[in-house]
Design a protein around this motif. Structure first.
Motif, short mmCIF file in Angstrom:
data_model
loop_
_atom_site.label_atom_id
_atom_site.label_comp_id
_atom_site.label_asym_id
_atom_site.label_seq_id
_atom_site.Cartn_x
_atom_site.Cartn_y
_atom_site.Cartn_z
N PRO A 236 0.64 -1.22 0.05
CA PRO A 236 -0.03 0.00 0.18
C PRO A 236 0.96 1.25 -0.03
CG PRO A 236 -0.76 -1.72 1.46
CD PRO A 236 0.43 -2.05 1.20
N VAL A 237 2.17 1.15 0.44
CA VAL A 237 3.01 2.38 0.28
C VAL A 237 4.09 2.53 -0.68
CG1 VAL A 237 2.30 2.69 2.73
CG2 VAL A 237 4.43 1.44 2.25
N SER A 238 4.16 1.58 -1.63
CA SER A 238 5.10 1.56 -2.70
C SER A 238 4.60 0.67 -3.68
CB SER A 238 6.60 0.97 -1.97
OG SER A 238 6.25 -0.57 -1.89
N GLY A 239 5.34 1.20 -4.82
CA GLY A 239 5.04 0.62 -6.24
C GLY A 239 5.90 1.12 -7.42
N SER A 240 5.27 0.94 -8.71
CA SER A 240 6.22 1.82 -9.66
C SER A 240 5.51 2.88 -10.07
CB SER A 240 6.43 0.62 -10.87
OG SER A 240 5.37 -0.19 -11.28
N ALA A 241 3.96 2.93 -9.77
CA ALA A 241 3.47 3.97 -10.31
C ALA A 241 2.43 4.45 -9.20
CB ALA A 241 2.73 3.96 -11.58
N ASN A 242 1.94 5.66 -8.99
CA ASN A 242 1.05 6.04 -8.30
C ASN A 242 -0.48 6.87 -8.95
OD1 ASN A 242 -0.52 7.77 -6.10
ND2 ASN A 242 0.84 6.65 -4.69
N TYR A 243 -1.50 6.45 -8.68
CA TYR A 243 -2.60 7.25 -9.53
C TYR A 243 -3.67 7.41 -8.31
CZ TYR A 243 -6.39 8.08 -12.54
OH TYR A 243 -7.50 8.49 -13.32
N LYS A 244 -3.70 8.66 -8.24
CA LYS A 244 -4.92 9.25 -7.21
C LYS A 244 -4.50 8.50 -5.81
CE LYS A 244 -8.44 10.26 -10.52
NZ LYS A 244 -10.06 9.85 -10.82
N GLY A 245 -3.29 8.45 -5.52
CA GLY A 245 -2.82 7.95 -3.99
C GLY A 245 -2.79 6.68 -3.89
N VAL A 246 -3.08 5.85 -5.16
CA VAL A 246 -3.07 4.41 -4.82
C VAL A 246 -1.81 3.78 -5.57
CG1 VAL A 246 -4.06 2.09 -5.14
CG2 VAL A 246 -5.70 4.21 -4.66
#
Length: 317
Positions: A236-246
């Motif tokens: 929930p706090v990391s990834g490769s992209a963030n869209y609208k806070g997700v």
């Protein structure tokens, strides 16, 4: 290619969605009008050059902390044509590295394609082709999307089969468009069946527009041929992209089980990671920590991409 000395070290294989890496020329056959000087984005030569220089610096740094050298293979997405790839490779420090590329024009209506950058001292292309992705929208019209790039080559002493992907988007809804990404997975599986070597080294990389636990990715996993280390990296706090806070982890590199061996003259999987150093992030404000993108809607930010690169480290045995 030598298999001694400095090449007996870990190597980086990466994937990077470059976020609308267009030139400034209006192509009358594609929907690229926004990315022209007179278009919605006011995409000028100065902005294009600035983005190219930033991307070149970023690409050269991927995995360097672990390997002390730039990546040997980089799949890229959202490139308009070979001209932008060649301009990118002409920028320092990439211009000082023996990179070449494989690219084909795809039928994507916006004109964006995938490509494979490769280090000529480490990799030799043996075969390359596009795998057509022929799908229809729900209204029956053809969805002009990206084909799948397939490259067979020699990575040091080992033959590898690489698939570079940018699967159809979720713009019309994740569930509503799921069938398109499933079709893409089926096309890869079909090509895999045609590869004579049942123990072939397979690398399936790309922006899948699906997370590691999605049905399309699960179909590839059910073939029994792949490992997917990305399941552990999505949170929930990391990834490769963030869209609208997700956060999402649509960018992944799947490896066949053959990369788990430790036999001489083979490559063994060491780690998978999201490359998200400070220079690729927003430094302040409500989007602090997100990828430092080129645009937010119409607003020009001057950043790199709305995606972080992802990479794996392979150790040559």
């Amino acid at each position: 290619m030598s298999k001694k000395g400095p090449y007996k070290k870990p190597h980086t294989i990466a994937f990077y969605n470059l976020e609308n890496f267009f030139d400034t020329v209006n192509d009358p056959y594609t929907l690229d009008d926004d990315f022209t000087p007179a278009g919605f984005k006011k995409w000028t030569p100065q902005r294009f050059k600035k983005k190219a220089k930033k991307l070149a610096r970023a690409i050269a740094k991927i995995g360097v902390e672990e390997t002390q050298k730039p990546p040997v293979l980089i799949g890229i997405a959202e490139v308009e044509n070979k001209n932008v790839i060649e301009y990118l490779l002409a920028q320092k420090p990439l211009s000082e590295i023996a990179y070449d590329y494989v690219h084909f024009d795809s039928p994507d209506e916006r004109g964006i394609d995938t490509a494979l950058l490769y280090h000529k001292d480490h990799f030799e292309v043996l075969q390359a082709e596009m795998i057509p992705l022929i799908i229809d929208n729900l209204n029956g019209d053809r969805d002009l999307t990206r084909d799948i790039l397939y490259v067979k080559g020699q990575l040091h002493a080992e033959e590898v089969h690489i698939f570079v992907n940018h699967w159809p988007s979720r713009r019309d809804g994740a569930e509503e468009t799921q069938y398109k990404r499933i079709k893409a997975a089926e096309e890869i599986m079909g090509k895999m069946k045609k590869i004579a070597d049942k123990e072939a080294n397979l690398i399936v990389m790309g922006d899948f527009n699906d997370d590691p636990n999605a049905k399309s990715i699960e179909m590839l996993m059910k073939t029994g041929k792949f490992i997917n280390p990305w399941r552990k990296l999505l949170s929930p706090v990391s990834g490769s992209a963030n869209y609208k806070g997700v956060w999402s982890l649509f960018d992944q590199i799947l490896l066949s089980h053959s990369f788990l061996n430790h036999e001489p003259n083979t490559h063994s999987f060491q780690k998978a990671a999201i490359f998200s150093p400070r220079l690729l992030k927003e430094w302040k404000g409500s989007y602090k920590g997100n990828p430092f993108r080129t645009f937010a809607g119409k607003k020009y930010l001057g950043g790199y991409s709305d995606h972080f690169p992802v990479y794996v480290i392979l150790k040559e045995q």
